[in-house]
Design an enzyme around this catalytic site. Structure first.
Site, PDB file in Angstrom:
ATOM      1  N   ASP A  11       0.884  -1.163   0.000  1.00 18.46           N
ATOM      2  CA  ASP A  11       0.000   0.000   0.000  1.00 18.46           C
ATOM      3  C   ASP A  11       0.919   1.209   0.000  1.00 18.46           C
ATOM      4  OD1 ASP A  11      -1.578   2.166   0.734  1.00 18.46           O
ATOM      5  OD2 ASP A  11      -2.646   1.087   2.317  1.00 18.46           O
ATOM      6  N   TYR A  52       0.322   0.365  15.000  1.00 20.92           N
ATOM      7  CA  TYR A  52      -0.593   0.138  13.899  1.00 20.92           C
ATOM      8  C   TYR A  52      -0.208   0.955  12.675  1.00 20.92           C
ATOM      9  CZ  TYR A  52      -4.799  -0.431  11.129  1.00 20.92           C
ATOM     10  OH  TYR A  52      -5.672  -0.733  10.122  1.00 20.92           O
ATOM     11  N   LYS A  72      -3.581  -2.606   7.947  1.00 18.56           N
ATOM     12  CA  LYS A  72      -3.716  -4.061   8.072  1.00 18.56           C
ATOM     13  C   LYS A  72      -2.688  -4.746   7.181  1.00 18.56           C
ATOM     14  CE  LYS A  72      -6.081  -6.476  10.821  1.00 18.56           C
ATOM     15  NZ  LYS A  72      -5.695  -6.394  12.245  1.00 18.56           N
TER      16      LYS A  72
HETATM   17  P1  13P Z   1      -4.958  -0.679   5.031  1.00 17.92           P
HETATM   18  O1  13P Z   1      -4.382   0.644   4.677  1.00 17.92           O
HETATM   19  O2  13P Z   1      -3.918  -1.621   5.555  1.00 17.92           O
HETATM   20  O3  13P Z   1      -5.709  -1.273   3.883  1.00 17.92           O
HETATM   21  O4  13P Z   1      -6.004  -0.533   6.219  1.00 17.92           O
HETATM   22  C1  13P Z   1      -6.335   0.673   6.691  1.00 17.92           C
HETATM   23  C2  13P Z   1      -7.457   0.685   7.676  1.00 17.92           C
HETATM   24  O5  13P Z   1      -7.249   0.419   8.844  1.00 17.92           O
HETATM   25  C3  13P Z   1      -8.799   1.045   7.191  1.00 17.92           C
HETATM   26  O6  13P Z   1      -9.732   1.244   8.216  1.00 17.92           O
HETATM   27 MG    MG Z   2      -4.137   2.047   3.307  1.00 19.65          MG
HETATM   28 MG    MG Z   3      -4.763  -2.266   2.307  1.00 18.81          MG
HETATM   29 MG    MG Z   4      -2.459  -2.658   4.700  1.00 20.35          MG
END
Ligand code: 13P
Ligand code: MG
Ligand code: MG
Ligand code: MG
Ligand code: 13P
Ligand code: MG
Length: 363
Positions: free
Chosen positions: A11, A230, A233
């Site tokens: 990402d 954090y 994800k």
């Molecule tokens: P990602 O950027 O890893 O997809 O997740 C972000 C997130 O926590 C959206 O609520």
């Molecule tokens: Mg993201």
């Molecule tokens: Mg993502």
């Molecule tokens: Mg992610």
């Protein structure tokens, strides 16, 4: 001919929140990869799921090759530059280290790679998920490789009869990688006992017991283990070979149609079903429901055919309608009970601080 498939995902920024990469960012990443086709690479294909860009590279250099990883790093870095110019959200989000150190492992991007002797027909799929954890593939892959209720090939084909070996990783280990290898069907209950806990254990690879051939490989990077906080994800990727000595392509559909509840969605802090979607789908404004897409290819001397979308035919519209209902039902109860992740899995520290403050008010 020995071929390596490398799938690398990051990402590096998205439009208007955690939605999808811009066309210019995708184009830059693709351009950097394509420049090496016919040189370092046999072939390359670029797509996205939600805000994650996936690079599929075929080559002859083996897994963990520094030049391949460096190329992916360069593509993601140059894409990040464009994302910054455009002011995209979370530009460079998954590039957690400043310098390339010979290998993408531990730098943030997800990595799944396998090397094998190419079969006369070599069908394989790339699975990519957004807004979820590496263990999100546990149940679908277990059902496809070990359960004859889903994978009738385990009964019908003598090639599949001896079953498959599961290599499972302890995702909580931060000091060093820690694995266990268990054979299905003999150790089925032990495999299930581990895989049921998708936050803690994840399938790392699956092997044909009869031929010793690699069948599947899943990325197991936990961003929190790298960043210590954090940073979005993990959003895993996987490569799965299909047909003949492996389950048939169509034996992977029904396990994904189950859409099991997994960790992820809003702020990476809830449980929602893993929704099968078409490749290049933006993340959903419905709580960022966890999503998985799959592209199936054929391979010939390292050259990729055009892909087929595993979740693109009309059946999947009906599946998605059911998954939406399942997701809505869970999210109707908001923060309560299993809708939100348990404390030890919560990615946000704000609630822990709040509870510590409240503790002082108890008498
Ligand atoms: P990602 O950027 O890893 O997809 O997740 C972000 C997130 O926590 C959206 O609520
Ligand atoms: Mg993201
Ligand atoms: Mg993502
Ligand atoms: Mg992610
Ligand atoms: P076809 O006759 O369409 O090739 O069917 C192959 C098959 O058995 C699919 O499971
Ligand atoms: Mg046919």
């Amino acid at each position: 001919m020995k071929v390596t498939l490398s799938v690398l995902k990051a990402d590096i920024g998205s439009v208007g929140g955690h939605t999808l990469p811009s066309r210019r960012v995708l184009a830059r990443v693709e351009e950097v990869a394509r420049e090496e086709v016919g040189r370092l690479l046999q072939d390359a294909y670029v797509f996205h799921i939600g805000d994650d860009i996936i690079l599929l590279l075929s080559h002859t250099h083996g897994v963990r090759h520094p030049s391949i990883h460096e190329l992916a790093w360069k593509a993601f870095r140059e894409g990040t530059q464009v994302a910054k110019e455009e002011g995209l959200y979370g530009a460079g989000q998954d590039l957690l280290k400043d310098a390339f150190t010979g290998n993408l492992h531990g730098l943030g991007p997800q990595v799944a790679e396998m090397e094998f002797e190419e079969r006369p027909a070599e069908p394989f799929m790339v699975l990519a998920a957004d807004k979820t954890e590496p263990g999100a593939f546990n149940l679908p892959l277990y059902l496809a490789f070990a359960d004859p209720m889903y994978s009738s090939g385990l009964l019908l084909s003598s090639e599949l009869r001896p079953g498959f070996r599961f290599r499972i990783m302890d995702l909580a280990q931060t000091e060093r990688d820690s694995y266990i290898e268990l054979d299905a069907p003999e150790r089925l209950y032990d495999i299930a006992a581990l895989l049921r806990d998708s936050h803690r254990f994840g399938i790392e690879s699956i092997w044909s017991r009869r031929y010793g051939e690699i069948a599947a490989v899943v990325s197991t990077t936990r961003l929190r283990n790298i960043a210590g906080r954090y940073v979005g994800k993990d959003d895993p990727v996987a490569i799965v070979r299909t047909q003949k000595i492996f389950p048939a392509t169509e034996e992977f559909g029904p396990p994904f149609a189950l859409a099991p509840f997994v960790a992820g969605d809003t702020r990476g802090s809830h449980h929602l079903p893993l929704m099968p979607v078409k490749a290049n789908t933006p993340a959903s404004s419905f709580f960022c429901v966890p999503m998985v897409c799959g592209l199936v290819f054929s391979l010939r001397e390292g050259r990729l055919s055009e892909p087929v979308d595993l979740f693109g035919d009309p059946v999947w519209d009906a599946v998605r309608a059911r998954v939406v209902e399942k997701a809505q039902e869970m999210r109707r109860q908001g923060f309560y009970g299993p809708a939100m992740l348990p404390m030890e899995e919560l990615e946000y520290t704000g609630i822990a601080e709040r509870l510590r403050e409240l503790e002082r008010e108890f008498s």
